[in-house]
Design a protein around this motif. Structure first.
Motif, mmCIF file in Angstrom:
data_model
loop_
_atom_site.group_PDB
_atom_site.id
_atom_site.type_symbol
_atom_site.label_atom_id
_atom_site.label_comp_id
_atom_site.label_asym_id
_atom_site.label_seq_id
_atom_site.Cartn_x
_atom_site.Cartn_y
_atom_site.Cartn_z
ATOM 1 N N ILE A 31 -6.142 -3.362 -0.022
ATOM 2 C CA ILE A 31 -4.928 -3.948 -0.595
ATOM 3 C C ILE A 31 -3.933 -4.390 0.475
ATOM 4 C CG2 ILE A 31 -5.143 -2.814 -2.834
ATOM 5 C CD1 ILE A 31 -3.115 -0.762 -1.918
ATOM 6 N N ASP A 32 -4.147 -3.938 1.727
ATOM 7 C CA ASP A 32 -3.274 -4.374 2.811
ATOM 8 C C ASP A 32 -3.933 -4.012 4.130
ATOM 9 O OD1 ASP A 32 -0.970 -5.545 3.901
ATOM 10 O OD2 ASP A 32 0.111 -3.632 3.961
ATOM 11 N N ARG A 33 -3.657 -4.806 5.142
ATOM 12 C CA ARG A 33 -4.162 -4.482 6.484
ATOM 13 C C ARG A 33 -3.263 -5.129 7.523
ATOM 14 N NH1 ARG A 33 -9.169 -7.163 4.911
ATOM 15 N NH2 ARG A 33 -10.291 -5.325 5.589
ATOM 16 N N SER A 34 -3.230 -4.508 8.669
ATOM 17 C CA SER A 34 -2.558 -5.053 9.842
ATOM 18 C C SER A 34 -3.287 -4.508 11.058
ATOM 19 C CB SER A 34 -1.069 -4.669 9.850
ATOM 20 O OG SER A 34 -0.919 -3.268 9.899
ATOM 21 N N GLU A 35 -2.826 -4.830 12.244
ATOM 22 C CA GLU A 35 -3.463 -4.371 13.472
ATOM 23 C C GLU A 35 -3.604 -2.850 13.468
ATOM 24 O OE1 GLU A 35 -5.030 -4.803 17.342
ATOM 25 O OE2 GLU A 35 -4.212 -6.469 16.196
ATOM 26 N N GLY A 36 -4.849 -2.340 13.495
ATOM 27 C CA GLY A 36 -5.086 -0.912 13.574
ATOM 28 C C GLY A 36 -4.805 -0.128 12.301
ATOM 29 N N ARG A 37 -4.707 -0.827 11.153
ATOM 30 C CA ARG A 37 -4.376 -0.146 9.897
ATOM 31 C C ARG A 37 -5.005 -0.885 8.726
ATOM 32 N NH1 ARG A 37 -1.188 -0.691 5.628
ATOM 33 N NH2 ARG A 37 -0.323 -2.642 6.380
ATOM 34 N N VAL A 38 -5.619 -0.119 7.803
ATOM 35 C CA VAL A 38 -6.170 -0.678 6.565
ATOM 36 C C VAL A 38 -5.768 0.242 5.423
ATOM 37 C CG1 VAL A 38 -8.239 -1.413 5.320
ATOM 38 C CG2 VAL A 38 -8.155 -1.649 7.813
ATOM 39 N N GLU A 39 -5.247 -0.340 4.347
ATOM 40 C CA GLU A 39 -4.887 0.422 3.153
ATOM 41 C C GLU A 39 -5.796 0.012 2.012
ATOM 42 O OE1 GLU A 39 -0.964 1.571 0.464
ATOM 43 O OE2 GLU A 39 -0.877 -0.174 1.778
ATOM 44 N N ILE A 40 -6.330 1.021 1.293
ATOM 45 C CA ILE A 40 -7.203 0.754 0.157
ATOM 46 C C ILE A 40 -6.664 1.481 -1.072
ATOM 47 C CG2 ILE A 40 -9.212 0.447 1.670
ATOM 48 C CD1 ILE A 40 -10.232 3.196 0.670
ATOM 49 N N GLY A 41 -7.040 0.982 -2.240
ATOM 50 C CA GLY A 41 -6.617 1.645 -3.461
ATOM 51 C C GLY A 41 -7.287 1.059 -4.682
ATOM 52 N N SER A 42 -7.009 1.681 -5.814
ATOM 53 C CA SER A 42 -7.546 1.205 -7.088
ATOM 54 C C SER A 42 -6.560 0.270 -7.773
ATOM 55 C CB SER A 42 -7.855 2.393 -8.004
ATOM 56 O OG SER A 42 -6.675 3.140 -8.250
ATOM 57 N N TRP A 43 -5.393 0.106 -7.177
ATOM 58 C CA TRP A 43 -4.341 -0.743 -7.730
ATOM 59 C C TRP A 43 -3.422 -1.160 -6.580
ATOM 60 C CZ3 TRP A 43 0.943 1.107 -8.509
ATOM 61 C CH2 TRP A 43 1.176 2.336 -7.916
ATOM 62 N N THR A 44 -2.647 -2.207 -6.789
ATOM 63 C CA THR A 44 -1.670 -2.628 -5.798
ATOM 64 C C THR A 44 -0.303 -2.123 -6.229
ATOM 65 O OG1 THR A 44 -2.978 -4.595 -5.298
ATOM 66 C CG2 THR A 44 -0.690 -4.599 -4.569
ATOM 67 N N PRO A 45 0.231 -1.164 -5.501
ATOM 68 C CA PRO A 45 1.490 -0.548 -5.923
ATOM 69 C C PRO A 45 2.668 -1.511 -5.894
ATOM 70 C CG PRO A 45 0.460 0.660 -4.082
ATOM 71 C CD PRO A 45 -0.308 -0.578 -4.282
ATOM 72 N N THR A 46 3.541 -1.356 -6.864
ATOM 73 C CA THR A 46 4.834 -2.039 -6.845
ATOM 74 C C THR A 46 5.912 -0.960 -6.950
ATOM 75 O OG1 THR A 46 5.017 -2.262 -9.243
ATOM 76 C CG2 THR A 46 3.878 -4.050 -8.067
ATOM 77 N N VAL A 47 7.078 -1.247 -6.455
ATOM 78 C CA VAL A 47 8.174 -0.282 -6.505
ATOM 79 C C VAL A 47 8.449 0.137 -7.945
ATOM 80 C CG1 VAL A 47 10.644 0.036 -6.084
ATOM 81 C CG2 VAL A 47 9.201 -1.052 -4.352
ATOM 82 N N GLU A 48 8.436 -0.830 -8.857
ATOM 83 C CA GLU A 48 8.734 -0.531 -10.262
ATOM 84 C C GLU A 48 7.722 0.424 -10.878
ATOM 85 O OE1 GLU A 48 10.616 -3.983 -8.756
ATOM 86 O OE2 GLU A 48 8.464 -3.701 -9.003
ATOM 87 N N GLU A 49 6.435 0.205 -10.612
ATOM 88 C CA GLU A 49 5.400 1.091 -11.168
ATOM 89 C C GLU A 49 5.476 2.494 -10.568
ATOM 90 O OE1 GLU A 49 1.587 -1.437 -12.473
ATOM 91 O OE2 GLU A 49 2.123 -1.646 -10.356
ATOM 92 N N VAL A 50 5.718 2.567 -9.270
ATOM 93 C CA VAL A 50 5.810 3.870 -8.611
ATOM 94 C C VAL A 50 7.012 4.646 -9.141
ATOM 95 C CG1 VAL A 50 6.217 5.034 -6.407
ATOM 96 C CG2 VAL A 50 4.557 3.163 -6.542
ATOM 97 N N ARG A 51 8.118 3.969 -9.346
ATOM 98 C CA ARG A 51 9.308 4.643 -9.880
ATOM 99 C C ARG A 51 9.098 5.083 -11.327
ATOM 100 N NH1 ARG A 51 14.029 4.911 -7.781
ATOM 101 N NH2 ARG A 51 15.115 4.621 -9.764
ATOM 102 N N ALA A 52 8.303 4.330 -12.096
ATOM 103 C CA ALA A 52 8.133 4.597 -13.525
ATOM 104 C C ALA A 52 7.249 5.820 -13.806
ATOM 105 C CB ALA A 52 7.560 3.381 -14.231
ATOM 106 N N ARG A 53 6.228 6.054 -12.977
ATOM 107 C CA ARG A 53 5.291 7.142 -13.269
ATOM 108 C C ARG A 53 4.474 7.474 -12.026
ATOM 109 N NH1 ARG A 53 4.405 2.814 -15.654
ATOM 110 N NH2 ARG A 53 2.723 1.435 -15.220
ATOM 111 N N GLN A 54 3.888 8.636 -12.041
ATOM 112 C CA GLN A 54 3.009 9.051 -10.947
ATOM 113 C C GLN A 54 1.705 8.267 -11.047
ATOM 114 O OE1 GLN A 54 2.633 10.169 -7.793
ATOM 115 N NE2 GLN A 54 3.636 12.069 -8.369
#
Length: 131
Positions: A31-54
């Protein structure tokens, strides 16, 4: 005031390789990558979703120069959802995992494995429906 568990960071030598391995294990996507870093997940987090529920945390693989030295103090547990534990262990071995011994003993209901960089994880009982 509260916080959310949003990501688990794993130090490694090769973030791309480890992210590819865990994407196959967990059916995640990058879901995201940069130099020396890769992020994976089952969903793409948004601030609103993270604030709404775990929500399920993402995994981030960060490149570091040092290697793994001792047993992990934190590890992942995975549960097969559409096959037996034995079948999942075989699949994970084919992806590059290895069985490992961290002193768990022989008569356990789970299998201790290590990812391609030696990070331990457990394969637990299957959650597949019984036929």
């Amino acid at each position: 005031m509260t916080s959310r568990f949003t990501e688990l960071v794993i130090d490694c030598h090769d973030p791309e390789r480890l992210a590819a391995f865990w994407c196959e294990v967990l059916d995640f996507t990058v879901i995201d990558r940069s130099e020396g870093r890769v992020e994976i997940g089952s969903w793409t987090p948004t601030v609103e979703e993270v604030r709404a529920r775990q929500m399920s945390p993402t995994l981030q693989f960060i490149q570091v120069p040092e290697g793994k030295v001792v047993k992990n103090r934190l590890h992942l547990d995975v549960s097969p959802i559409d096959g037996s534990t034995e079948d999942e262990v075989t699949r994970l071995l084919g992806l590059g995992a290895t069985k490992t011994d961290v002193g768990q003993g022989a008569d356990r209901s789970w299998v201790v494995m290590a990812d391609p960089e030696g990070n331990e994880f457990d394969v637990l009982r299957t959650l597949a429906p019984e036929n």
